[in-house]
Design an enzyme around this catalytic site. Structure first.
Site, PDB file in Angstrom:
ATOM      1  N   ASP A 171     -30.483   9.072 -40.664  1.00 31.54           N
ATOM      2  CA  ASP A 171     -29.295   9.008 -39.685  1.00 31.54           C
ATOM      3  C   ASP A 171     -28.016   9.898 -40.306  1.00 31.54           C
ATOM      4  O   ASP A 171     -27.201  10.137 -39.935  1.00 31.54           O
ATOM      5  CB  ASP A 171     -28.983   7.823 -39.073  1.00 31.54           C
ATOM      6  CG  ASP A 171     -29.293   7.573 -37.835  1.00 31.54           C
ATOM      7  OD1 ASP A 171     -29.860   8.403 -37.304  1.00 31.54           O
ATOM      8  OD2 ASP A 171     -28.506   6.815 -37.210  1.00 31.54           O
TER       9      ASP A 171
ATOM     10  N   ASP B 105     -30.548  -6.220 -33.978  1.00 30.14           N
ATOM     11  CA  ASP B 105     -31.850  -6.780 -34.310  1.00 30.14           C
ATOM     12  C   ASP B 105     -31.998  -8.184 -33.375  1.00 30.14           C
ATOM     13  O   ASP B 105     -32.817  -8.504 -32.746  1.00 30.14           O
ATOM     14  CB  ASP B 105     -32.068  -7.070 -35.503  1.00 30.14           C
ATOM     15  CG  ASP B 105     -30.802  -7.659 -36.266  1.00 30.14           C
ATOM     16  OD1 ASP B 105     -29.822  -7.924 -35.621  1.00 30.14           O
ATOM     17  OD2 ASP B 105     -30.786  -7.696 -37.381  1.00 30.14           O
TER      18      ASP B 105
END
Length: 752
Positions: free
Chosen positions: A135, A458
């Site tokens: 990223d 998450d």
């Protein structure tokens, strides 16, 4: 009669016997409730401190109820990979995802070791593919991966030939490591050759990291010319396609980014990985790990398959989560972030409900579950309408075909050819699905994939999965499946805790809270309580700070919040304090942790609650008011080794100029001032009545001991000292608190 090995289970779920701990927990709960009742009925005889203590202790009692419910039934898991190999003729495909975002905070050599450990697992190489998401769009990361793939052709065969137990080379080739004298000459020669090759790899990456541009940006590297970290097209490179050498395929991905398009941090990266892998390899199972979390057990995937394939109904194992373990943890866990006891008892307790939370790393997912399928949902080709699939998953037809294969449970990926250019032939579709505008108008981040809306994507994603009715399994084997590095130092640890508390509170106040999934979904009530326990971590900062300031307030205003030592009621807080601390100490000793580790964790939980959690709470309040947006902060990753433990400064608390250290410093200064008042004789200790008693003084001493690292920081230098601006800000707040104390004083406050 002999048992047929094919009928034996692939795993067992074994309940723990915890009768004595249950009894102790219930006794503590009874004492807490008794203390609350006592305070409530005697409230009219006391003032503000008594009321504040009642409110704080009510919160602590509520939190203890959640803990008792979570730990009530605990389970251990045992897996049998040998039975799996006897039963399954063809193992399923697994796509392995590694995510990194910053080559400075996350050193490339650390990421490359994670990749190498994944490539070398004991699993058919033609069934694996490793995808690295960058990223940060860093040419250094890409260069490191290219060089690592060359070394992998040496490292992977070496590991499998000699059954190497630790398959991350930086852990295998330690500075002091040497081949066994009893080993063969062939092994010693190959060991030395492999070590030399790894040393060369490290040197290449180190040299490249010292340059502003790691290599000439031409050929394969031309795509990185004139790119910006937050503004660049999609870059996908097939580094290695598993054809000749027994090494899994390796693919580099840097998804497209544009300043006008939200990229949703790690959740967005995971969704891009899911789509790209869907058009390339489309494995039924996906493993995701953080860049610092290497495979520690070579048979990890086989153990996970025992839990994924060894169930009668897929509903029982929507995903398989490994507990996080850390390598080279500083002795006695001075920063309280190794979480050994938490995973040992709370983790196994949550496993006894609807299954462990998704922890963001070390997790095996069913692709169909990530695609939003419910456990009781049965699909046929007639139900899969193309227009509806495009609305949900996007308009790439190649990806829609692969999605249909997954949703229908196809065992093979029919749209992927077996010719030499299979992965390269999917590049056009892969670039399309990795575009920053692909998700617009689809269900990605809402119903499909990793869910957006929290910096702890998450937990939110796992909650959404379990809210549909899926259960999860806990992968606990020896040796541990994965090992990572815990943040070292105060700033890194607190940044991580702040991000956690921020993201968890975002979930609590969102439309996807566990209450909603329990009422309108299929989240079990006990699992709802487990989620509630972690989601309210940020809220815990308010009662923790109030309770830490209460002893000082009572000393300064000559009041009390505890019964006197000549009163029978003093037994309640003393008993609670003694039993709780002895019980938690027993948990640490039970799993081989030293007393000092217990103390470090006790004080750090309180420090984090009064600093990191407070700023997490403030961030969410500002977001709810529309004044700011929360930001995903990458935690500094360090590559440590055992020699660090001999460093005199190992485990020493560090500080920086962040405002996150102001609350802790303020609390310390206020309590030091209160103790100074006592020591200088400006406050008389009362044996009865409402005056300050011995209990308040001891509590104030306890607060100072918890913040002893901050006390040493007042006199430390460099990174081990609290910066002067922080001390001045804390001092101003402490003076303000002293001034406000006059309002609550019943007696005339002494002038210092």
């Amino acid at each position: 009669m002999a048992t047929n090995p094919l009928s034996l289970p692939l795993h067992e779920k074994i309940p723990r016997k915890n009768t004595v701990p249950r009894a102790v927990e219930l006794v503590l709960l009874f004492l807490l409730l008794s203390l609350l009742v006592y305070r409530l009925f005697s409230l009219h005889h006391h003032g503000f401190p008594w009321l504040l203590a009642l409110l704080c202790e009510s919160w602590f009692a509520f939190n203890w109820v959640l803990i008792v419910c979570i730990k009530w039934t605990q389970f251990d898991y045992k897996t049998y990979p040998q039975r799996l190999l006897q039963r399954i003729t063809e193992l399923p495909r697994v796509d392995m995802f590694v995510t990194t975002a910053d080559p400075i905070l996350e050193p490339p050599i650390l990421t490359m070791n994670t990749v190498l450990s994944l490539l070398a697992v004991d699993y058919p190489a033609n069934k694996l593919a490793c995808y690295l998401s960058d990223d940060g769009c860093s040419p250094l990361t890409f260069y490191s991966l290219v060089e690592t793939s060359k070394f992998a052709k040496i490292w992977v065969p070496f590991c499998k030939k000699y059954e190497v137990s630790v398959r991350a080379p930086f852990r295998y080739f330690t500075p002091k490591s040497t081949p066994s004298k009893n080993s063969s000459d062939e092994f010693q020669q190959e060991w030395k050759r492999t070590k030399d090759e790894y040393a060369q790899l490290c040197q290449k990456i180190e040299n490249a990291s010292q340059k502003s541009v790691p290599c000439d940006l031409n050929g394969e590297f031309a795509a990185f010319a004139d790119v910006e970290r937050r503004n660049h097209p999609t870059i996908i490179k097939v580094i290695w396609d598993n054809k000749e050498v027994d090494v899994p395929s390796v693919v580099y991905i840097s998804r497209e980014k544009c300043p006008k398009h939200p990229h949703h941090f790690k959740a967005g990266a995971m969704n891009a990985l899911t789509r790209v892998s869907g058009v390339m390899t489309n494995a039924a199972f996906m493993l995701n790990v953080d860049c610092d979390m290497f495979v520690n057990n070579p048979k990890t995937i086989l153990h996970a398959m025992c839990l994924l394939l060894g169930v009668k109904n897929d509903k029982e194992s929507g995903y398989v989560q490994s507990p996080q373990h850390f390598y080279d943890g500083i002795k006695d866990d001075p920063f309280g972030n190794q979480l050994v006891v938490l995973y040992e008892f709370m983790g196994r307790g949550i496993a006894g409900a609807q299954g462990p939370f998704y922890g963001g790393t070390g997790c095996f997912h069913r692709r169909k579950v990530i695609y939003g399928l419910s456990p009781d949902e049965e699909l046929s080709e007639g139900k899969l309408v193309e227009v509806e699939l495009q609305r949900k998953f996007g308009k790439c037809m190649e990806y829609i075909k692969s999605t249909i294969n997954v949703l229908l449970g196809s065992k093979t990926n029919t749209h992927i050819s077996s010719d030499e250019s299979s992965l390269l032939s999917c590049m056009e579709a892969a670039n399309q699905v990795a575009g920053c505008g692909y998700e617009y108008g689809t269900s990605w981040g809402k119903e499909v994939g990793w869910i957006y809306g929290s910096t702890t994507e998450d937990v939110l994603t796992g909650l959404t999965i379990q809210g549909r009715g899926w259960r999860s399994e806990y992968l606990t084997v020896d040796p541990p499946t994965f090992l990572g590095c815990a943040p070292s130092g105060g700033p890194a640890s607190m940044t991580q805790m702040k991000r956690w508390s921020t993201g968890l509170l975002e979930i609590l106040f969102s439309s996807k809270s566990p209450f909603i999934y329990t009422l309108n979904g299929k989240l079990q009530f006990r699992q709802c309580l487990a989620y509630l326990w972690i989601l309210v971590w940020g809220l815990r900062s308010v009662p923790e700070i109030s309770y830490a300031m209460l002893p000082a307030y009572c000393i300064i205003t000559n009041s009390s919040f505890l019964p006197k030592f000549n009163e029978q009621a003093i037994f309640l807080p003393i008993a609670i304090f003694a039993i709780y601390n002895l019980y938690t100490l027993y948990e640490y000793l039970r799993i081989g942790q030293p007393v000092r580790a217990w103390w470090n964790n006790q004080r750090m939980w309180r420090i984090n609650a009064m600093t990191s959690y407070l700023f997490g709470l403030l961030s969410v309040i500002l977001k709810l008011l529309g004044l700011s947006q929360t930001v995903f902060e990458v935690t500094q990753k360090d590559q440590t080794n055992n020699e660090d433990e001999t460093d005199a400064n190992a485990g020493r608390y560090t500080f920086d100029s962040s405002l996150i250290f102001v609350p802790g410093t303020t609390i310390l200064l206020v309590n030091l001032t209160a103790l100074a008042i006592v020591l200088l004789g400006f406050c008389r200790v009362a044996r009865s009545g409402d005056g300050v008693g011995v209990g308040e003084i001891l509590c104030s001493v306890g607060v100072v001991l918890c913040f002893w690292a901050f006390f040493k920081g007042l006199f430390g230098k460099g990174k081990y000292g609290i910066p002067s601006p922080t001390i001045f800000k804390a001092g101003a707040l402490a003076l303000l608190f002293l001034h406000l104390c006059k309002w609550g004083s019943k007696d005339k406050i002494v002038k210092i």
